[in-house]
Each structure stands twice: as C-alpha cells, then as structure tokens.
Design a protein around this motif. Structure first.
Motif, PDB file in Angstrom:
ATOM      1  N   PHE A 604       0.958  -1.069   0.089  1.00  0.00           N
ATOM      2  CA  PHE A 604      -0.095  -0.162  -0.152  1.00  0.00           C
ATOM      3  C   PHE A 604       0.824   1.297   0.173  1.00  0.00           C
ATOM      4  O   PHE A 604       0.148   2.526  -0.436  1.00  0.00           O
ATOM      5  CB  PHE A 604      -1.008  -0.221   1.289  1.00  0.00           C
ATOM      6  N   GLY A 605       2.182   1.081   0.398  1.00  0.00           N
ATOM      7  CA  GLY A 605       3.178   2.340   0.405  1.00  0.00           C
ATOM      8  C   GLY A 605       3.178   2.645  -1.090  1.00  0.00           C
ATOM      9  O   GLY A 605       3.568   3.730  -1.628  1.00  0.00           O
ATOM     10  N   ARG A 606       3.459   1.325  -1.917  1.00  0.00           N
ATOM     11  CA  ARG A 606       3.927   1.493  -3.496  1.00  0.00           C
ATOM     12  C   ARG A 606       2.498   2.361  -4.000  1.00  0.00           C
ATOM     13  O   ARG A 606       2.673   3.064  -4.833  1.00  0.00           O
ATOM     14  CB  ARG A 606       4.260   0.162  -3.894  1.00  0.00           C
ATOM     15  N   LEU A 607       1.385   1.921  -3.504  1.00  0.00           N
ATOM     16  CA  LEU A 607       0.092   2.331  -4.201  1.00  0.00           C
ATOM     17  C   LEU A 607       0.351   4.058  -3.952  1.00  0.00           C
ATOM     18  O   LEU A 607      -0.318   4.699  -4.789  1.00  0.00           O
ATOM     19  CB  LEU A 607      -0.982   1.764  -3.568  1.00  0.00           C
ATOM     20  N   ALA A 608       0.525   4.327  -2.723  1.00  0.00           N
ATOM     21  CA  ALA A 608       0.383   5.656  -2.262  1.00  0.00           C
ATOM     22  C   ALA A 608       1.593   6.447  -2.963  1.00  0.00           C
ATOM     23  O   ALA A 608       1.332   7.634  -3.511  1.00  0.00           O
ATOM     24  CB  ALA A 608       0.764   5.726  -0.725  1.00  0.00           C
ATOM     25  N   SER A 609       2.355   5.936  -3.214  1.00  0.00           N
ATOM     26  CA  SER A 609       3.607   6.521  -4.165  1.00  0.00           C
ATOM     27  C   SER A 609       3.233   6.966  -5.331  1.00  0.00           C
ATOM     28  O   SER A 609       3.332   8.027  -5.912  1.00  0.00           O
ATOM     29  CB  SER A 609       4.938   5.809  -4.338  1.00  0.00           C
ATOM     30  N   LEU A 610       2.531   5.970  -5.950  1.00  0.00           N
ATOM     31  CA  LEU A 610       1.896   6.329  -7.466  1.00  0.00           C
ATOM     32  C   LEU A 610       0.629   7.142  -7.301  1.00  0.00           C
ATOM     33  O   LEU A 610       0.730   8.477  -8.161  1.00  0.00           O
ATOM     34  CB  LEU A 610       1.212   4.788  -7.809  1.00  0.00           C
ATOM     35  N   VAL A 611       0.018   7.338  -6.336  1.00  0.00           N
ATOM     36  CA  VAL A 611      -1.015   8.606  -6.078  1.00  0.00           C
ATOM     37  C   VAL A 611      -0.317   9.741  -6.034  1.00  0.00           C
ATOM     38  O   VAL A 611      -0.927  10.618  -6.482  1.00  0.00           O
ATOM     39  CB  VAL A 611      -1.811   8.282  -5.010  1.00  0.00           C
ATOM     40  N   GLU A 612       0.752   9.888  -5.146  1.00  0.00           N
ATOM     41  CA  GLU A 612       1.496  10.904  -4.892  1.00  0.00           C
ATOM     42  C   GLU A 612       2.046  11.522  -6.345  1.00  0.00           C
ATOM     43  O   GLU A 612       2.080  12.851  -6.761  1.00  0.00           O
ATOM     44  CB  GLU A 612       2.730  10.684  -4.024  1.00  0.00           C
ATOM     45  N   GLN A 613       2.511  10.553  -7.154  1.00  0.00           N
ATOM     46  CA  GLN A 613       2.853  11.144  -8.629  1.00  0.00           C
ATOM     47  C   GLN A 613       1.940  11.583  -9.468  1.00  0.00           C
ATOM     48  O   GLN A 613       2.253  12.642 -10.204  1.00  0.00           O
ATOM     49  CB  GLN A 613       3.524   9.719  -9.353  1.00  0.00           C
TER      50      GLN A 613
END
Length: 618
Positions: A604-613
């Motif tokens: 879910f951290g990777r998911l959050a990183s994509l959302v931030e991008q």
C-alpha cells in the motif's frame, strides 16, 4: 499482421489459428478425447482394488502412488481440453457436453479413490515412525514424504473412507450451482447496446464491457455500466440462489469436517493462516484514505466535476500506445531476462510457437482470463481476450506468470504437488507467480523506456488499474464474503436485496466523499465476479502482489539496495516446488515472510507513491 479494433468482436470460426490455443497438441479431435475418457472411466474398478491394501507394504503403496499419479495426470489432460474448448466458445454445444462428461468422469474417479487418504491417515496417525519405515523399504517414496506429513497435519479434518467416498461422488452435483451461473453469465445474458457521445451503438458482451469501461468517451462508459449492471440486476434472484447455494455448501463442508469457519476451511488446507487474511483486511481498511485521494486526483486529471463509479476505469493516459500481441510477448520476455535464458526461452516459445495462449476476441468467449495447470504432454494453456493495449499486455504477463509456475511445477513434481491435486495448493502462491511477471514488466518499462512520457503515463495508469482491481475491488469482495459467510454460519437470512445492501455498503466506505456512488448497480457487483464461487479466493491476489513486489525489487534492486544475486534462484526454486509445502513455507523458499503485516504495508506504500506521482501532475 492480424489486428482487431478494441471494440470489435468476431465469430470463433474467423479467429486466426495463431490467436487460438493449440488444442490439436492435446487431442486430435473429440473422438480421441472421448476414447480417453472412456478408458479413464474403466479404471475405477482397478483403483478400488487397492482399497484396504495401501499400507500392507511399501511396494504396494509405491505402486498405488504410481497408478494414481498417472490417472491424475491423464484426467488433468482431459479436463484441460474440455475446459479450454468450452471457455473459448461458450456457444459450442459439443464442447459444453464434453465438459460435462469430463466432470462426470472426474466425479466417478474421485469416488473411486476416496478411500485412499483416510486409509493413509489412519495408518500414519496410528503408528509413529511409519514414514521412515516406508522410505527405508522403498527409497523412491522419499519424494512423497511432504505429502505424508501433510496428511498427518490434515488428519483432524478428514472423515471416514465411506464418507469421503460419498462426498467424492457428490462433487459433480455440488458443482452444479457454479456451472449454472457460469452458463447464465457467459451464454444466456444479453446486454443492451451501449451508446457513445456521438450516438453510435456498441455491443456489450462479457468480452467487451471491460474495454468499453476503459474508453475516453464518458457516455460510452456510463451506458456500458448501466447495461451491464441492469442486466445482472434483472437476474439478481437467480444469481443469489446460485451463489447462496455455494455458500451453503461451504458452510456444510466446514461444519462436517470440523473447521471453525468457512475461512478456516478454505485456508487451513493451504498452509496459510487465517491471521494473514485478517491482517490484509485490516491494512486495506487503514489505507482506504489513499483510495479516496486517488478518486479525487483522478477526477481532476479527467477534468470532470464529479467522479462516478463508471469513471474508475477511465484512462488517464490519452491515446495510449498500441501494443500488438507479439510486441507484448517481446517486452515481457525482455523484462524477465534476469530470470535466465531457459526461463525466457520457454516463455517465448510457449506464447508464440507452441500457442499456449488463446487470445482472439471472439463472441462467446468466457469473461476474464485464466491459465490451466500443466501435465505431462500438455501445455499450461491461457484463455484471455487481447486488445492491443497496455492493460492487455499486463493481463498477458499475469497469466504467463501462472503458466510458467504450472510448467515448472509439472516438470519437477509428481501429481500430488501439482495443479488442483496439489496437497498444499494455495492461491496466494499462484498469485505471487502471476503478479511477479507484472511487477518485473513494469519495472523494466520504467527503467528502459522512461523517456517515453506517453508510455510512462500509460504504465502508471495500467498499474493503478491493476491495483484498483486487486487491491480495492478484490479486498472489498473479501470483506463481503466474510460478512456473508458469517451470517450464513449464524443462520441469519440472506437473499438478493441483503447481498446488494452488504456490497453497496462496503463500496460506499471505499469511495468516501471523493466518488458519488450508484448504489443499486454497485450493489450487484458480487454477481459479476465468478471468483466468489471459490470462497476466499479474492483476497489472495493482494497477498500475491505483496510477495511479488518484494521479489521483483530484490531481483532488479529497488533503489535503496542493489540487486540480490540469489533472489532469482530462490524464486525459481519456489516456483519449481509447486504445492509441495504449506504456503508459508513455500514463501520462505523465496525468502519472503508473509506472517507479518510488513509486506502488505509496503504494497500500500507503493500504491500511495503512485497516487503522489499523479497528484504532482495536477
């Protein structure tokens, strides 16, 4: 070169051979298939001759395992042929009839062999040290030691030989509800045409609705959503009756065998603790605000005032690049080059020369995609619809991950550790293999083609689409399953309106204030996913993504650490082991610890990183 527009469909007879599965490599025709089924059916009396004799000597036991492995492999080959034929063209009445016949033979042989495991369990639990004695007398039984130990572990939940035989004979009848619902969804439902913003009409089928959802035309998305949802709602009572039949069967089996719950009954035989399920759901709920952020940033990127359910699949990348099938195979193979030449050569040969993949977008093809297990002299075939998009490429990578797992298992393990017969079969392991291919492909594309901004936006879009399906929809369905089975186990009433209410409630939580729901049509989502006919399958996608992401990061290096030179060998060994060990131990072969919450939090951290991008783009 063969090509097809994304919204086109064709008759099965018009599909070019290279886009269809290599059925002639399995059986030359239906006559050869029928002959094999008849021969298999005649083996039932021979199998019963072993009853009461399995443990009279190590030699007898070894002969039984040889015979039963051979029958299992032959039956698997026949089931593969029937399943693929009936799935690629649900209008083929011959294929459907043969699929039914194959299931009847499967049921008969299951009944004929139902005595075996109870007989072995009785001996193993009665006499300590028996495994060592058998292996000393017949050393080739050593490869079955994990199987024997698995039987001991499962002993508390096994029934008498007579009862197991009855349940085996009933397996075909108990499978009637899922088969009926599959038939209704694939063959009998007729969806109204969707309309785009110009007024043009588009056919809605099980093979095209997903493509319509992913189009830029919002009116096409909306009318497809309404066509699909309203058609299922019109049959909601039929789907509810069938689905609740599946649930009642599961509750019955769990109680009969002495499990604490349906969840326990589904996971204990795989070696995956129920705690893993609850940890995932807990992590998912904690991260719902990330999804709320995603709906909001996607709304802004799409330039719309209000985000609606049919906008979830809308492409952020405008005019995404076309990726023909052959190009997809080349990219996937190159992305997997760290796995070694043998691995990649096998994959490319299978996807192209040996025609493992049936990818033609023909009318009557079953919805979704799947890969079947491999058996001696049988390929790990794939059924899917390929539409020249990044999304189709990702699906192909996913299914090829399953197929390579199946292939390596069949090459290295006896039947008791392979396919549906795998003694520790776990969907979480299967989904790790498939999602690993997707993770490797995305990493390679980002590193090697990062300068292509349009492609990179499409890759991010595809990744979010994948996360949306497997880390939002599937965990939401898992929450739904948990509540439905809880009510069923407690004897509480369940019907179509109640199922719709439960489903809509969980989607409302997932949407938050960032997406305005259409609860009537969101509520019928449960009927649209055949995954639910296998209770508690849905959550294991997210488990697989968690483990696969860690493996891919180790092999490529995640930026904070260099590539792990031993990670490839460990992961390949995990694939080769098939279902030889409990799921948690199998993860351990690859050096992955799935007993903690950390991998899920990382996912879910990777998911959050994509959302931030994406947020940075607006």
């Amino acid at each position: 070169m063969y090509a097809v527009a994304m919204t086109d469909t064709m008759n099965r007879a018009d599909a070019p051979q290279r886009a269809t599965w290599n059925h002639e490599a399995v059986f030359s025709d239906w006559d050869a298939f029928t002959s094999e089924l008849n021969d298999l059916e005649k083996l039932a009396p021979k199998l019963r001759e072993f009853e009461g004799r399995l443990t009279e000597s190590a030699a007898t036991l070894r002969e039984w395992l040889r015979v039963s492995d051979n029958v299992s492999n032959r039956l698997g080959r026949a089931l593969t042929y029937a399943t693929m034929a009936s799935s690629v063209d649900s209008t083929d009445s011959t294929a459907k009839a043969m699929d039914g016949k194959a299931m009847s033979v499967f049921s008969a042989l299951a009944g004929a062999t139902g005595f075996a495991e109870p007989e072995l369990i009785a001996a193993l639990t009665r006499e300590s040290g028996l495994i060592e004695t058998w292996i000393a007398e017949a050393p080739t039984l050593g490869e079955y030691e994990p199987y024997f130990r698995a039987l001991i572990a499962k002993a508390p939940y096994r029934l008498s030989g007579e009862v197991e035989t009855v349940l085996g004979n009933l397996s075909s009848a108990l499978a009637a509800a899922p088969q009926t619902l599959n038939e209704l969804a694939s063959s009998d439902l007729r969806f109204p045409d969707a309309c785009d913003s110009t007024g043009a009409r588009h056919r809605v089928t099980q093979g095209t609705f997903g493509t319509h959802y992913s189009q830029e035309d919002r009116e096409l998305r909306r009318t497809t959503w309404e066509s699909f949802g309203d058609t299922y709602r019109a049959f909601q009572n039929t789907f509810a009756a069938g689905y609740l039949g599946v649930i009642k069967r599961s509750v019955f089996e769990a109680k009969t065998r002495g499990y604490d719950s349906v969840l326990h009954e589904r996971l204990e035989p795989t070696g995956l603790p129920t705690q893993t399920f609850h940890l995932l759901i807990e992590t998912f709920v904690e991260n719902l605000p990330v999804w709320h952020r995603y709906w909001d940033v996607k709304r802004r990127l799409l330039g719309i005032d209000t985000m609606r359910p049919w906008d979830r699949w809308a492409p952020i990348a405008k005019n995404g690049p076309a990726v023909p099938y052959e190009t997809a195979v080349e990219w996937i193979g190159t992305a997997l080059s760290p796995m070694g030449d043998e691995y990649v050569d096998t994959l490319r040969r299978g996807a192209l020369d040996e025609r493992w993949v049936d990818w033609a977008p023909n009318t009557g093809k079953r919805q979704g995609a799947f890969s079947v297990a491999a058996y001696p002299n049988t390929y790990p075939f794939i059924m899917m619809t390929y539409t020249d998009t990044i999304g189709s490429m990702s699906t192909l990578a996913h299914e090829l991950g399953h197929s390579m797992h199946h292939y390596l298992t069949a090459q290295n393990q006896p039947a008791v550790y392979n396919g549906l017969a795998g003694v520790w079969r776990s969907s979480s392991i299967a989904e790790t293999a498939s999602n690993f291919h997707q993770a490797m492909t995305r990493t390679w594309l980002r590193r090697e083609k990062g300068a292509d901004e349009a492609l990179m936006l499409a890759v991010i879009d595809e990744a979010m689409t994948n996360y949306h399906r497997y880390c939002f929809i599937m965990p939401t369905l898992a929450r739904f399953e948990l509540e439905v089975t809880r009510r069923a186990e407690a004897g509480e009433p369940l019907n179509a309106p109640i199922l719709n209410e439960i489903m809509a409630g969980y989607f409302a939580e997932g949407y938050g204030e960032s997406l305005v729901d259409d609860p009537q049509r969101s509520g019928i989502t449960w009927a649209q996913f055949q995954h639910l006919y296998r209770p508690f399958y849905t959550f294991q996608y997210a488990i697989g993504i968690s483990a696969a992401s860690i493996a891919a990061d180790r092999i490529y290096g995640d930026g904070s650490a260099p590539p792990d030179t031993g990670a490839v060998n460990r992961f390949v060994e995990m694939l080769k082991s098939g279902y030889r060990f409990p799921a948690i131990e199998t993860f351990g072969i690859a050096g992955i610890d799935m007993t903690s919450k950390a991998p899920m939090e990382s996912m879910f951290g990777r998911l959050a990183s994509l959302v931030e991008q994406l947020e940075a783009m607006v």
